[in-house]
Design an enzyme around this catalytic site. Sequence first.
Site, PDB file in Angstrom:
ATOM      1  NE  ARG A 197      -3.956   9.149  -3.699  1.00  0.00           N
ATOM      2  CZ  ARG A 197      -4.460   7.975  -4.040  1.00  0.00           C
ATOM      3  NH1 ARG A 197      -3.987   6.874  -3.520  1.00  0.00           N
ATOM      4  NH2 ARG A 197      -5.438   7.878  -4.920  1.00  0.00           N
ATOM      5  NE  ARG A 249       0.816  -2.852  -2.390  1.00  0.00           N
ATOM      6  CZ  ARG A 249      -0.358  -2.798  -3.032  1.00  0.00           C
ATOM      7  NH1 ARG A 249      -1.362  -2.158  -2.513  1.00  0.00           N
ATOM      8  NH2 ARG A 249      -0.492  -3.364  -4.203  1.00  0.00           N
ATOM      9  NE  ARG A 300      -3.625  -1.806  -0.160  1.00  0.00           N
ATOM     10  CZ  ARG A 300      -3.776  -3.057  -0.525  1.00  0.00           C
ATOM     11  NH1 ARG A 300      -3.494  -4.036   0.312  1.00  0.00           N
ATOM     12  NH2 ARG A 300      -4.209  -3.348  -1.722  1.00  0.00           N
ATOM     13  CG  ASP A 335       1.305   0.545  -8.357  1.00  0.00           C
ATOM     14  OD1 ASP A 335       0.767   0.098  -7.329  1.00  0.00           O
ATOM     15  OD2 ASP A 335       1.276  -0.060  -9.443  1.00  0.00           O
ATOM     16  CE1 TYR A 374      -2.243  -6.005 -12.208  1.00  0.00           C
ATOM     17  CE2 TYR A 374       0.061  -6.344 -11.646  1.00  0.00           C
ATOM     18  CZ  TYR A 374      -1.271  -6.287 -11.273  1.00  0.00           C
ATOM     19  OH  TYR A 374      -1.620  -6.507  -9.967  1.00  0.00           O
TER      20      TYR A 374
HETATM   21  C1  LIG Z   1       0.948  -6.260  -7.569  1.00  0.00           C
HETATM   22  C2  LIG Z   1       1.354  -4.877  -7.110  1.00  0.00           C
HETATM   23  C3  LIG Z   1       0.762  -3.642  -7.518  1.00  0.00           C
HETATM   24  N1  LIG Z   1       1.444  -2.640  -6.868  1.00  0.00           N
HETATM   25  C4  LIG Z   1       2.402  -3.161  -6.046  1.00  0.00           C
HETATM   26  C5  LIG Z   1       2.384  -4.563  -6.218  1.00  0.00           C
HETATM   27  C6  LIG Z   1       3.336  -5.517  -5.552  1.00  0.00           C
HETATM   28  C7  LIG Z   1       2.991  -5.704  -4.122  1.00  0.00           C
HETATM   29  C8  LIG Z   1       1.877  -6.691  -3.871  1.00  0.00           C
HETATM   30  O1  LIG Z   1       2.006  -7.833  -4.278  1.00  0.00           O
HETATM   31  O2  LIG Z   1       0.914  -6.283  -3.210  1.00  0.00           O
HETATM   32  C9  LIG Z   1       3.389  -2.472  -5.214  1.00  0.00           C
HETATM   33  C10 LIG Z   1       2.969  -1.284  -4.452  1.00  0.00           C
HETATM   34  N2  LIG Z   1       1.879  -0.471  -4.635  1.00  0.00           N
HETATM   35  C11 LIG Z   1       1.888   0.526  -3.718  1.00  0.00           C
HETATM   36  C12 LIG Z   1       3.070   0.397  -2.945  1.00  0.00           C
HETATM   37  C13 LIG Z   1       3.420   1.468  -1.921  1.00  0.00           C
HETATM   38  C14 LIG Z   1       4.414   1.289  -0.953  1.00  0.00           C
HETATM   39  C15 LIG Z   1       3.989   0.388   0.189  1.00  0.00           C
HETATM   40  O3  LIG Z   1       4.223  -0.843   0.123  1.00  0.00           O
HETATM   41  O4  LIG Z   1       3.500   0.903   1.210  1.00  0.00           O
HETATM   42  C16 LIG Z   1       3.728  -0.743  -3.384  1.00  0.00           C
HETATM   43  C17 LIG Z   1       5.019  -1.374  -2.878  1.00  0.00           C
HETATM   44  C18 LIG Z   1       0.896   1.599  -3.561  1.00  0.00           C
HETATM   45  C19 LIG Z   1      -0.476   1.380  -4.047  1.00  0.00           C
HETATM   46  N3  LIG Z   1      -0.879   0.749  -5.196  1.00  0.00           N
HETATM   47  C20 LIG Z   1      -2.252   0.799  -5.300  1.00  0.00           C
HETATM   48  C21 LIG Z   1      -2.760   1.499  -4.194  1.00  0.00           C
HETATM   49  C22 LIG Z   1      -4.239   1.799  -3.947  1.00  0.00           C
HETATM   50  C23 LIG Z   1      -4.696   2.846  -4.896  1.00  0.00           C
HETATM   51  C24 LIG Z   1      -5.488   3.926  -4.243  1.00  0.00           C
HETATM   52  O5  LIG Z   1      -5.398   4.159  -3.020  1.00  0.00           O
HETATM   53  O6  LIG Z   1      -6.180   4.643  -5.018  1.00  0.00           O
HETATM   54  C25 LIG Z   1      -1.666   1.882  -3.401  1.00  0.00           C
HETATM   55  C26 LIG Z   1      -1.669   2.689  -2.133  1.00  0.00           C
HETATM   56  C27 LIG Z   1      -3.043   0.253  -6.417  1.00  0.00           C
HETATM   57  C28 LIG Z   1      -2.655  -1.104  -6.849  1.00  0.00           C
HETATM   58  N4  LIG Z   1      -1.555  -1.384  -7.608  1.00  0.00           N
HETATM   59  C29 LIG Z   1      -1.474  -2.760  -7.795  1.00  0.00           C
HETATM   60  C30 LIG Z   1      -2.568  -3.350  -7.123  1.00  0.00           C
HETATM   61  C31 LIG Z   1      -2.878  -4.826  -7.087  1.00  0.00           C
HETATM   62  C32 LIG Z   1      -3.289  -2.310  -6.526  1.00  0.00           C
HETATM   63  C33 LIG Z   1      -4.461  -2.431  -5.572  1.00  0.00           C
HETATM   64  C34 LIG Z   1      -5.797  -2.183  -6.129  1.00  0.00           C
HETATM   65  C35 LIG Z   1      -6.715  -1.815  -4.974  1.00  0.00           C
HETATM   66  O7  LIG Z   1      -6.938  -2.699  -4.127  1.00  0.00           O
HETATM   67  O8  LIG Z   1      -7.102  -0.656  -4.908  1.00  0.00           O
HETATM   68  C36 LIG Z   1      -0.351  -3.436  -8.479  1.00  0.00           C
END
Ligand SMILES: Cc1c2[nH]c(c1CCC(=O)O)Cc1[nH]c(c(CCC(=O)O)c1C)Cc1[nH]c(c(CCC(=O)O)c1C)Cc1[nH]c(c(C)c1CCC(=O)O)C2
Length: 356
Positions: free
Chosen positions: A52, A39, A43, A88, A163
């Site tokens: 974004r 991540r 973030r 994602d 999911y």
């Molecule tokens: C379980 C999982 C997900 N997504 C992902 C996982 C596996 C990694 C882990 O265990 O953390 C993988 C993921 N998701 C994202 C990345 C980007 C690349 C990186 O690692 O920098 C990666 C590698 C972007 C994202 N994926 C997400 C965001 C945030 C969305 C936003 O900014 O609007 C980003 C930047 C959304 C997302 N998508 C998911 C979650 C739990 C969330 C977070 C919800 C929140 O806290 O907002 C599912």
Amino acid sequence: MSANDRPAAGQPPTATYESAFLKACRREPVPHTPVWFMRQAGRSLPEYLKVREGIPMLESCMRPELVTEITLQPVRRHNVDAAIYFSDIVVPLKAIGIDLDIKPGVGPVVENPIRTRADLAQLRDLTPDDVSYVTEAIKLLTAELGSTPLIGFAGAPFTLASYLVEGGPSKNHEHTKALMYGDPQLWADLLDRLAEITSAFLKVQIDAGASAVQLFDSWVGALAPADYRRSVMPASTKVFESVAGYGVPRIHFGVGTGELLGLMGEAGADVVGVDWRVPLDEAARRVGPGKALQGNLDPAVLFSSTEAVETKTREVLDAAAGLEGHVFNLGHGVLPTTDPDALTRLVEYVHERTAR
Ligand SMILES: Cc1c2[nH]c(c1CCC(=O)O)Cc1[nH]c(c(CCC(=O)O)c1C)Cc1[nH]c(c(CCC(=O)O)c1C)Cc1[nH]c(c(C)c1CCC(=O)O)C2
């Protein structure tokens, strides 16, 4: 020859192939311990929030120029040793037509959860044309990245199933486990479908130029080893085998997987990711020889003083001293309110401390 290919006889290896990150994954000597952060893109970065602004998460994943910019941001800022493709884990599911969205602050939400045999029909095969924007973005990225390797990724069958079956994020995975224990054949068929989709998605990324892949089984730590072996490992093994022929390192990571580390390695990983709950020397005993490890600073440590971060980092590096290969990372993703400067300092500290 793409950047990630093993050099042909008589040909010099590429700078990407010779990078510290790929060397550590291959358990070769490194000039310094390579660092990247799960991540790292998005973030905590103000420049991320800026680009974004007003663009929903899933839409941003489909815009190659934006994906390229967001993926490059942490590489420029922190000097990390690898980039991770901005996307994602639910992107391939969306691409085959599953009705889902990523809700800010919540995560993926699925409109029609998969719980019956008839629901399986939602899961058709993924073709490269379904994700042409991924191919396009990775081509742009590898041109910009120079010798910095790009990590492609996908969600592992169990975590994607969680999911899809729950319909959204879940603490206890009750519907998922009900299906796994109550209808083992339907469960096996569901995971097998997801393994096919995941394999196809990883191949698209490697074909476009990704130098390594990480399979995120974030929530599989909810299972006991016997259930993992019986109900999950066959599908994860299928994914790893499907990309074995490319010769790119395969990383496998989950949270709370201390009891599963050996099995997750056995599933076919070259590098096993470890969260902060198990010290890396103990993790190495559990995983056994022939694999590198990735991890494992507690992401919450970054909220303490620089001195405390350095002390905890030394503990990680000391525990990693006898490993065959070590990629420094956090034990899970960067927390959203982390100070970006703390990450930059951490990369510098690990590089300095481990310079050989
Ligand atoms: C379980 C999982 C997900 N997504 C992902 C996982 C596996 C990694 C882990 O265990 O953390 C993988 C993921 N998701 C994202 C990345 C980007 C690349 C990186 O690692 O920098 C990666 C590698 C972007 C994202 N994926 C997400 C965001 C945030 C969305 C936003 O900014 O609007 C980003 C930047 C959304 C997302 N998508 C998911 C979650 C739990 C969330 C977070 C919800 C929140 O806290 O907002 C599912």
